[in-house]
Scaffold this active site. Structure first.
Site, mmCIF file in Angstrom:
data_model
loop_
_atom_site.group_PDB
_atom_site.id
_atom_site.type_symbol
_atom_site.label_atom_id
_atom_site.label_comp_id
_atom_site.label_asym_id
_atom_site.label_seq_id
_atom_site.Cartn_x
_atom_site.Cartn_y
_atom_site.Cartn_z
ATOM 1 N N HIS A 33 2.195 1.943 -3.451
ATOM 2 C CA HIS A 33 1.181 2.507 -4.348
ATOM 3 C C HIS A 33 1.235 4.034 -4.379
ATOM 4 C CE1 HIS A 33 -1.253 -0.560 -6.132
ATOM 5 N NE2 HIS A 33 -1.747 -1.058 -5.013
ATOM 6 N N GLU A 63 0.842 -1.215 0.000
ATOM 7 C CA GLU A 63 0.000 0.000 0.000
ATOM 8 C C GLU A 63 0.867 1.252 0.000
ATOM 9 O OE1 GLU A 63 -2.871 -0.800 -0.779
ATOM 10 O OE2 GLU A 63 -2.734 -2.885 -0.129
HETATM 11 N N1 PHE Z 1 -6.047 -1.514 -4.442
HETATM 12 C C1 PHE Z 1 -6.020 -2.418 -3.324
HETATM 13 C C2 PHE Z 1 -4.629 -3.013 -3.337
HETATM 14 O O1 PHE Z 1 -4.284 -3.832 -4.068
HETATM 15 C C3 PHE Z 1 -6.967 -3.542 -3.377
HETATM 16 C C4 PHE Z 1 -8.393 -3.182 -3.245
HETATM 17 C C5 PHE Z 1 -9.199 -3.168 -4.348
HETATM 18 C C6 PHE Z 1 -8.924 -2.881 -2.015
HETATM 19 C C7 PHE Z 1 -10.535 -2.865 -4.261
HETATM 20 C C8 PHE Z 1 -10.238 -2.587 -1.912
HETATM 21 C C9 PHE Z 1 -11.042 -2.573 -3.019
HETATM 22 O O2 PHE Z 1 -3.785 -2.653 -2.646
HETATM 23 ZN ZN ZN Z 2 -2.521 -2.938 -4.826
#
Ligand code: PHE
Ligand code: ZN
Length: 887
Positions: A305, A302
């Site tokens: 990201h 996270e």
């Molecule tokens: N984007 C998040 C992740 O991979 C995953 C996620 C997707 C969480 C949809 C909640 C809803 O880190």
């Molecule tokens: Zn992710």
């Protein structure tokens, strides 16, 4: 819930938005029954869009007010359709004021604004923001947000949103407010708010540049003794991204919040990551080594990201792997670098490949197979898959394999130089990698556009006179839905050649100018068939192909048992050492499965003299190998992985064989297991570090084999470990062993475990899961567990712990010949569908591979699928999965 036929969305239909949004100001009056949301946004016509009208989307909302440029809109100026709000031909510059009402306490989908244990949380990825207000809820619309939260001060003392806290204070009537401003433009899916009774562990952390940032981990009261590992993982992540990629945290404050009701693992909302409690809370009493490792990698994921996903985001959801594949790759590398040693890195690699084979290969061979960059979807939530994530990470890893670490870094630098602040496509990432390295990566696009797992066939020929060794590589890829024919991929094949002593031979390719003769070489296969000829090969080698698993393919290569044992004992590539052992075991398991199906009796004696037994004994006793590696090497391929190797899956035969083999290895190596058990104890204070965790893993594998003997000594060993353990890893391992045995203390241990940990939701999940996956747990036993007061379908972790664990993790019981498992599955999919479509759709995936089973089982699975399909008010999430499975 829907009543119309769901629409398929196509990648080729992408059109840019008709308006850009520059700023968004939101005011929330938080109330669990009815939350009022006032939104003011400024929009600007996009000259590149062919559309004149402004289309906003909204879901489960009550629209209270709608004003444009200061005036109420008349009924002729807009249309409120099914999920859309269309404003006709607005001027070039628009200020919209919208008031909506939502009902957080009733929101069991856990998308949009919802309540968990009395606190407010949001989840907006992928399309949850539209459950908060009408908005162009698509990732290419990026805006700056200012958010004011207002709520009862006593019930909701903490008010959080993205970015920086600008202002806070009281507003009378026992209410208070907070204003948050996010300085960065972001897509709506990264919006978040949290409000409620929470406490935090916080620290200031100094970045390499000298700037100080505030780090916080927010949890419910009573959990502050479980936040240290998440905090440490966050600090490690920040440092790693600075060192490995030169990427700095761009905010003054970074928050992690834990919530117990969450559909996924965690979410990278800008500056306000929201996590499933499972990936935050840990102390030795409640968390296992696996939990500790999971927290580290998800916190890293996270955090990473923030650059790969947030600063550079996706143009549309077809590009999801642009951020997910890349970020999984980054978190894999982060965990590997933190372990630091070569063998530790190899262990991490093996674990990651195991996930790929266990989950992604079956997906790629089933009715839901899709490319890493899909061409269409019905419900985007169904595309948060192992293909997008794990195969996507393999695709990113191949750039690094082809370009080298430095070349990969150059590509990353160029990617950010070009695209910071933009919403882009997978192709933009590929172009950055190619351009930064002066490479043509045109063909590499096929990894994004073609689904299916490629097969790589290897044929070799040694010419003793010429001292040459020819390696012929042939690739093919099976058809997948909508893709009958495949083009050849660009496949990096890392290879080494072992001499008779097991040492790497120097590699020299014919027709190449080489300065050195390396031990491992990356061959680039770009055609259907290519031959690579090595020269000055002084003896017939044993090839070690696809070292480090250099490409996500199935390797088809003919080895004798002796060659496999030789590779398992000698290969300098630890991944391929493990792989050789797995091949040896797989071969044996498939042969025995055939025997079981022919009603032949399985005999221990036959095995005890076999190569497999010798190879396992050697690995078990090889003190030079890391315990963590030995644990992986001595774990037989899972029932699911074996199933994928069969033309017609026979879950009962597979189960019988795996159990038989484990028992044989248990008895023939009993003394060796006992030695390993004693040698790998970790007395003293618990630490989750890789060395200690590896020892526990091997010791607990030894325990599980010893308990296969199911005698009093074995029971005593497990019971003693259970009673004396000072950490959850050893606790749960002993309990699992007991639960799979006929030990007299079995029931007592299960009961006392529950009583001891009743207050720890994450441990209660483990308690349900281990019973769900126990050998003796049948459908009736699962139904009985569902009646336990601690069970609820509404909490996704709890539903997963019992229902998913049984349906996906206990194949021989789930596939009961009377079809009772399938009926149970159908009932649960239908029940979950009404509560939480996303979770329901995940469970719906369980029968994906129904066509691979024997006709008698197939028929019963088909009936269960049809039962779900015939259910009224099926969400489009579940409908998409079921429709694709049946068709
Ligand atoms: N984007 C998040 C992740 O991979 C995953 C996620 C997707 C969480 C949809 C909640 C809803 O880190
Ligand atoms: Zn992710």
């Amino acid at each position: 819930m829907r009543t119309d036929t769901p629409q398929t969305i196509y990648r080729k239909d992408y059109t840019p938005p008709s308006y850009w949004v520059d700023t968004v100001e939101m005011g929330f009056d938080l109330d669990p029954e009815a939350t009022h949301v006032a939104t003011r946004m400024t929009l600007r016509r996009n000259p590149d869009s062919p559309n004149r009208n402004l289309v906003l989307v909204g879901e489960s909302l009550r629209l209270e007010q709608l004003r444009m440029n200061g005036k109420d809109l008349s009924k002729r100026q807009y249309a409120l359709g099914r999920g859309t709000l269309e404003i006709f031909n607005p001027p070039d510059n628009v200020t919209l004021e919208i008031e909506t009402v939502t009902h957080p306490a009733m929101n069991t989908s856990l998308m949009g604004l919802y309540v968990s244990n009395g606190n407010f949380f949001t989840q907006c990825e992928a399309e949850g923001f539209r459950k908060i207000t009408y908005f162009p809820d698509r990732p290419d619309v990026m805006a700056k947000y200012t958010v004011m939260l207002r709520a009862d001060k006593e019930k909701y003392p903490v008010l959080l949103s993205n970015g920086n806290l600008i202002e806070q204070g009281d507003i009378g009537d026992g209410r208070h407010y907070a204003v948050w401003e996010d300085p960065f433009k972001k897509p709506s899916y990264l919006f978040a708010l949290v409000a409620g009774k929470l406490v935090c562990q916080e620290e200031t952390y100094t970045l390499k540049s000298g700037r100080e940032v505030l780090l916080q981990v927010w949890v419910e009261d009573g959990n502050l003794d479980k936040t240290q590992h998440a905090m440490d993982s966050l600090k490690n992540s920040i440092r790693w991204d600075e060192e490995r990629f030169g990427l700095e945290l761009d905010l003054d404050r970074f928050m992690i919040v834990a919530v117990s009701d969450f559909n996924m693992g965690a979410m990278e909302n800008k500056g306000l990551n929201i996590f499933n409690t499972k990936f935050v809370l840990a102390n030795p009493r409640i968390a296992t080594d696996t939990d500790y490792a999971g927290i580290e990698s998800v916190v890293g994921h996270e955090y990473f990201h923030n650059w790969t996903g947030n600063r550079v985001t996706c143009r549309d959801w077809f590009q999801l792997s642009l951020k997910e594949g890349l970020t999984v790759f980054r978190d894999q590398e982060f965990s590997a670098d933190l372990i630091g040693t070569d063998s530790g890195r190899a262990v991490k690699r093996i674990e990651d490949v195991r996930v790929l084979r266990q989950a992604q290969f079956p997906e790629d061979a089933g009715p839901m197979a899709h490319p890493v960059r899909p061409d269409s979807y019905v419900e985007i939530n169904n595309f948060y898959t192992v293909t997008i994530y794990e195969k996507g990470a393999e695709v990113v890893r191949m750039y690094q394999t082809l370009l080298g670490r430095d070349g990969f870094r150059k590509g990353m630098d160029l990617y950010f130089e070009r695209h910071d602040g933009q919403a882009v496509e997978c192709d933009d990432f590929r172009a950055a990698m190619a351009d930064a390295n002066g490479r043509d990566l045109k063909q590499f696009e096929l990894w994004y556009s073609q689904a299916g797992t490629p097969r790589l066939k290897v044929d070799t020929e040694y010419d003793a006179d010429a001292q040459t060794y020819a390696v012929t590589l042939t690739q093919s890829c099976p058809p997948t839905p909508g893709q009958a024919e495949k083009q050849p991929f660009h496949i990096p094949v890392a290879i080494g050649l072992l001499d008779a002593r097991g040492k790497d031979m120097p590699l020299r390719l014919e027709g190449e100018q080489q300065d050195e003769a390396p031990a491992t070489m990356v061959l680039e296969l770009t055609e259907a068939t290519q031959t690579f000829r090595f020269k000055q090969v002084t003896e017939r080698p044993v090839p070690s192909v696809l070292r480090g698993f250099s490409a996500p393919v199935v390797l088809d290569i003919a080895y004798t048992d002796d060659e496999l044992a030789f590779l398992m004992a000698n290969d300098s590539d630890a991944f391929n050492r493990w792989e050789a052992g797995q091949r040896l075991a797989m071969r044996r398991m498939l042969a025995l499965t055939g025997a079981v199906q022919n009603n032949q009796a399985l005999s221990d004696a036959e095995l005890e003299e076999g190569t497999l037994n010798d190879a396992f004994r050697a690995a078990l006793n090889d003190e030079a190998l890391d315990p963590a590696f030995r644990e992986l090497a001595l774990t037989l391929p899972s029932e699911t992985v074996v199933a994928e190797q069969m033309d017609v899956i026979d879950p009962h035969a597979i189960h019988a064989v795996r159990r038989f083999l484990r028992r044989s290895l248990a008895s023939s190596l009993r003394g060796d297991w006992m030695v390993a058990y004693q040698a790998n104890r970790t007395p003293g204070t618990y630490s989750p570090d890789a060395i200690a965790a590896g020892k526990r893993a091997l010791k607990n594998l030894a325990l599980s084999y010893i308990v296969e003997n199911d005698d009093a000594d074995a029971h005593h060993l497990a019971q003693t470990q259970y009673d004396n353990a000072n950490n959850m890893t050893d606790r749960i391992a002993a309990l699992t062993a007991l639960a799979n045995s006929s030990a007299p203390g079995r029931a007592d241990a299960l009961n006392s475990f529950y009583e001891e940990f009743e207050q720890e939701a994450l441990v209660v999940d483990k308690w349900f899961a281990l019973q769900a996956m126990s050998r003796t747990t049948d459908v009736a036993a699962v139904r009985a567990l569902m009646k336990h007061p601690a069970f609820t379908l509404k909490n996704p972790n709890r539903a997963r712990s019992l229902i998913f664990s049984f349906c996906n993790g206990n194949p021989s019981q789930f596939h009961a010949v009377d079809g009772s498992g399938y009926q149970f599955w159908a009932e649960q999919v239908i029940a979950l569908n009404a509560i939480n479509p996303q979770v329901a759709a995940r469970l719906a995936r369980t029968l994906d591979r129904w066509r691979k089973y024997a006709p008698a089982l197939q028929e019963k699975m088909h009936a269960a699928l049809k039962k779900v399909a015939a259910t009224k008010e099926l969400s489009k999430d579940v409908l998409e999965v079921i429709t694709k499975s049946i068709s």
